[in-house]
Design a protein around this motif. Structure first.
Motif, short mmCIF file in Angstrom:
data_model
loop_
_atom_site.label_atom_id
_atom_site.label_comp_id
_atom_site.label_asym_id
_atom_site.label_seq_id
_atom_site.Cartn_x
_atom_site.Cartn_y
_atom_site.Cartn_z
N ASP A 22 -19.90 2.24 8.59
CA ASP A 22 -18.64 1.48 8.61
C ASP A 22 -18.32 0.93 7.22
N PHE A 23 -19.40 0.49 6.50
CA PHE A 23 -19.19 -0.06 5.16
C PHE A 23 -18.62 1.00 4.23
N VAL A 24 -19.21 2.18 4.28
CA VAL A 24 -18.71 3.26 3.43
C VAL A 24 -17.27 3.61 3.81
N ALA A 25 -17.02 3.67 5.14
CA ALA A 25 -15.66 4.00 5.59
C ALA A 25 -14.69 2.90 5.18
N ASN A 26 -15.10 1.63 5.32
CA ASN A 26 -14.21 0.52 4.97
C ASN A 26 -13.93 0.47 3.47
N VAL A 27 -15.01 0.66 2.67
CA VAL A 27 -14.81 0.65 1.22
C VAL A 27 -13.88 1.79 0.82
N SER A 28 -14.13 2.96 1.41
CA SER A 28 -13.27 4.11 1.10
C SER A 28 -11.82 3.82 1.48
N HIS A 29 -11.67 3.20 2.68
CA HIS A 29 -10.31 2.90 3.13
C HIS A 29 -9.67 1.82 2.27
N GLU A 30 -10.43 0.77 1.95
CA GLU A 30 -9.86 -0.32 1.17
C GLU A 30 -9.49 0.12 -0.24
N LEU A 31 -10.27 1.04 -0.80
CA LEU A 31 -9.94 1.54 -2.12
C LEU A 31 -8.84 2.59 -2.09
N ARG A 32 -8.85 3.36 -1.02
CA ARG A 32 -7.84 4.43 -0.93
C ARG A 32 -6.45 3.86 -0.73
N THR A 33 -6.33 2.77 0.03
CA THR A 33 -5.00 2.21 0.32
C THR A 33 -4.29 1.74 -0.95
N PRO A 34 -4.93 0.89 -1.80
CA PRO A 34 -4.19 0.50 -3.03
C PRO A 34 -4.01 1.66 -4.00
N LEU A 35 -4.99 2.56 -4.04
CA LEU A 35 -4.83 3.71 -4.94
C LEU A 35 -3.67 4.59 -4.50
N THR A 63 -1.05 3.59 -2.85
CA THR A 63 0.19 2.86 -3.15
C THR A 63 0.52 2.96 -4.64
N ILE A 64 -0.51 2.74 -5.48
CA ILE A 64 -0.30 2.81 -6.93
C ILE A 64 0.19 4.21 -7.32
N LYS A 65 -0.48 5.24 -6.77
CA LYS A 65 -0.10 6.62 -7.10
C LYS A 65 1.34 6.91 -6.68
N SER A 66 1.72 6.45 -5.50
CA SER A 66 3.07 6.72 -4.99
C SER A 66 4.12 6.06 -5.87
N TYR A 67 3.88 4.81 -6.22
CA TYR A 67 4.88 4.10 -7.04
C TYR A 67 4.94 4.67 -8.45
N LEU A 68 3.79 5.08 -9.01
CA LEU A 68 3.82 5.68 -10.35
C LEU A 68 4.53 7.02 -10.34
N GLU A 69 4.31 7.81 -9.28
CA GLU A 69 5.04 9.08 -9.18
C GLU A 69 6.52 8.86 -9.05
N ALA A 70 6.87 7.78 -8.30
CA ALA A 70 8.31 7.47 -8.17
C ALA A 70 8.90 7.06 -9.51
N LEU A 71 8.15 6.32 -10.32
CA LEU A 71 8.64 5.93 -11.64
C LEU A 71 8.74 7.12 -12.57
N THR A 78 2.66 -2.30 -8.09
CA THR A 78 1.50 -1.60 -8.65
C THR A 78 0.47 -2.59 -9.17
N ARG A 79 0.97 -3.65 -9.86
CA ARG A 79 0.06 -4.66 -10.39
C ARG A 79 -0.65 -5.40 -9.25
N GLN A 80 0.08 -5.70 -8.17
CA GLN A 80 -0.54 -6.42 -7.04
C GLN A 80 -1.65 -5.59 -6.39
N GLU A 81 -1.39 -4.28 -6.23
CA GLU A 81 -2.41 -3.42 -5.63
C GLU A 81 -3.62 -3.27 -6.55
N SER A 82 -3.36 -3.25 -7.87
CA SER A 82 -4.47 -3.17 -8.82
C SER A 82 -5.32 -4.44 -8.75
#
Length: 609
Positions: free
Chosen positions: A380-393, A395-403, A422-426
């Motif tokens: 669960d820890f590995v899954a949660n860390v992966s999920h918690e890191l993947r979510t902001p990444l 979001t950041i990737k989507s907004y940067l691609e949009a820019l 992007t800054r908030q997710e970082s």
């Protein structure tokens, strides 16, 4: 009853020996007596017969009756007187013996006789016919006379020039002979009786010397059967009985040592089985329980009695076949209390072999609930860390691609909003990584605490002050209360501020507008300071309280994530409080609020030094 007691008496080896010894002695005396009586009778009867024969020989010796019978005697009276004179001389020699002597001619006519038989003169004696006919030279006979008196009859032929010219007939009573025999027999019987009594006494003494040590050994064996190995059999001689007693004492000593060693080994085994962290159940070849330790009962949560079938003690999904040939492993889930959190038991079945033969089964039970839980938490820890890191990444990737590709850079307002997100997710990802690194250092005991004496009131009042504005923004009343004169504590100010920030931050997040938050502290009877953060928020369900301090555990995951939480704040607070030597707990009632309490040790001089 007396008869039965007598029979039981003869069950004793001592009396059996005496009885056998006495019986053998009686048989020997009887055989010797019969033989002696027979030989004695033969001796006296033979002696009497020899005496009669000598008397007859004396009568018919040369110059005796034979000579008279051979002479021609025209005057028969003169010859008769001569013959009577010869018989009377013999009678005088044996007077009082009761003998009767007759002299017959060749026709069996009595010519002369002793005084008591004068009437027989001139009569024919039929008992001399056999010797007169020359069948036998002499004949000895026995018969019963008047008054049942035993008589010996002796007849001898009188010859002249090998011609039978007459016969001597002697009839003698055997009364005196048998009186002598009976007298000797009575003396012998008396001697035998005295000897028998003495022999019985000696036999009893001899039997006691043999059976008494045996009785002592028997008593010692009975005591040994009841567990007493301290008694010793007295060794009174160096014979076989004494050697047996010495060997028995030696055996008792070795048995005592062997049993003592066996009890010691048994105690060690029981101690090992009792204190094992694993449960142990042993069965025989039929699958019936013969050994079970306390840990197995605790793991299974049910009593197990010796003799119970193993299939009844263990609710296995697949039945076992007995005897077991090879080792097996299986897992068993026990839903004793919480169906959502079952107890997982790993069971290893090993056959017990003796001389290539399977004689039983050994089942080792291991409670692997915590291992499974840790493995599940790791996943669960590995899954949660992966999920918690993947979510902001993401979001950041989507907004940067949009820019970059969507033309958002053309619109300054939209570009600013995208960069702000992007800054908030970082920052969120940075907080997550920071919290993970802090937990890792706390787990590895690599965090250095700058401990010093601290005033609890100052720490708590400053923490409340930091959250006054966020609380006012939600129209929440936050207050600090101190019930006692609090002692100083010994701790790291920054770490304790982080604990308070996490707890008060959660209280502000999950408390609806218009409600209150209270931070309080009091001194416990053992000197520890108890800090409590109470809110009137939404509360936590009872089923989630046990897991609330686990990493990444959220009651409402979507809402927590939207509020910017990482799910690691309570886990970090727990690690910091425990590193300070305290404990942390949470009480909550769903819909009514939550109270988090943690304790801190007082600042004692010996601690500072």
């Amino acid at each position: 009853m007396k008869f039965l007691k007598g029979l039981r008496l003869f069950n004793s080896v001592q009396w059996k020996m005496v009885l056998i010894y006495l019986s053998l002695l009686l048989i020997a005396i009887q055989l010797i007596g019969v033989y002696f009586f027979k030989e004695l009778e033969d001796f006296y009867v033979g002696d009497l017969e020899d005496r009669l024969q000598r008397q007859a020989d004396l009568l018919i010796s040369p110059g005796g009756m034979a000579k008279e019978l051979a002479k021609p005697q025209p005057n028969s009276d003169k010859r008769r007187k001569r013959l009577d004179q010869l018989l009377q001389n013999l009678y005088i020699l044996d007077k009082g013996s009761g003998q009767m002597v007759q002299l017959t001619d060749q026709d069996g006519i009595v010519l002369s006789a002793t005084t008591e038989n004068k009437s027989k003169i001139g009569q024919k004696n039929p008992r001399v016919s056999s010797v007169l006919r020359g069948v036998k030279p002499n004949v000895t006979q026995f018969r019963r006379g008047p008054n049942n008196q035993r008589l010996i009859l002796y007849t001898k032929a009188i010859t002249e020039n090998e011609q039978v010219i007459g016969a001597i007939y002697i009839e003698a009573p055997m009364t005196s002979t048998y009186v002598t025999i009976r007298t000797i027999n009575n003396k012998l019987l008396q001697i035998s009786l005295f000897s028998l009594v003495g022999t019985v006494i000696l036999g009893i003494i001899l039997a006691r010397t043999i059976t008494n040590p045996v009785k002592e050994i028997t008593e010692q064996a009975s005591e040994m059967a009841q567990g007493d190995f301290d008694r010793q059999v007295a060794v009174k001689s160096n014979d076989e009985i004494g050697q047996l007693a010495a060997a028995f004492n030696h055996l008792a000593q070795h048995l005592r040592e062997a049993l003592s060693q066996n009890e010691e080994e048994k105690g060690k085994l029981e101690s090992v089985l009792t204190n094992m962290s694993d449960g142990v159940i042993a069965t025989d070849d039929r699958g019936c329980v013969i050994v079970v330790n306390r840990r197995a009962v605790n793991i299974l949560g049910r009593p197990i009695a010796k003799g119970d079938p193993l299939t009844q003690a263990l609710p296995l999904s697949e039945p076992l076949s007995f005897p077991l040939v090879e080792e097996r492993q299986t897992y068993l889930e026990l839903n004793r209390e919480d169906e959502d959190d079952p107890t997982v038991v790993k069971i290893t079945f090993t056959p017990i072999r003796r001389s290539e033969e399977t004689v039983g089964l050994l089942a080792v039970l291991q409670d692997v609930t915590e291992e499974n839980k840790l493995d599940r938490q790791r996943k669960d820890f590995v899954a949660n860390v992966s999920h918690e890191l993947r979510t902001p990444l993401t979001t950041i990737k989507s907004y940067l691609e949009a820019l970059d590709e969507g033309g958002a850079m053309e619109d300054p307002e939209l570009a600013k909003r995208f960069l702000r997100v992007t800054r908030q997710e970082s920052e969120r990802m940075t907080r997550l990584i920071h919290d993970l690194l802090q937990l890792s250092r706390l787990d590895a005991k690599k965090v250095r605490f700058n401990r010093q004496p601290l005033m609890v009131e100052t720490i708590l009042s400053d923490a409340v002050e930091r959250f006054t504005i966020p609380a006012e923004q939600k129209n929440i009343d936050i207050t600090f209360r101190s019930h006692d004169l609090l002692p100083k504590i010994y701790g790291d100010r920054d770490q304790l501020d982080q604990v308070l920030d996490n707890l008060i931050s959660n209280a502000v997040k999950y408390t609806p507008e218009g409600r209150s938050i209270t931070v309080s502290a009091r001194r416990r009877s053992d000197g520890f300071v108890v800090v409590a953060v109470s809110d009137r928020g939404i509360g936590i369900p009872q089923k989630d309280l046990e897991m609330i301090f686990e990493r990444f555990y959220r009651v409402d995951k979507a809402r927590s994530r939207n509020m910017g939480g990482t799910g690691l704040g309570l886990a970090i607070a727990k690690e910091i409080v425990e590193a300070h030597g305290g404990t942390i707990t949470m009480d909550s009632r769903y819909g009514w609020g939550t109270t988090v309490r943690f304790t801190l040790p007082p600042c004692e001089p010996e601690v500072i030094r």
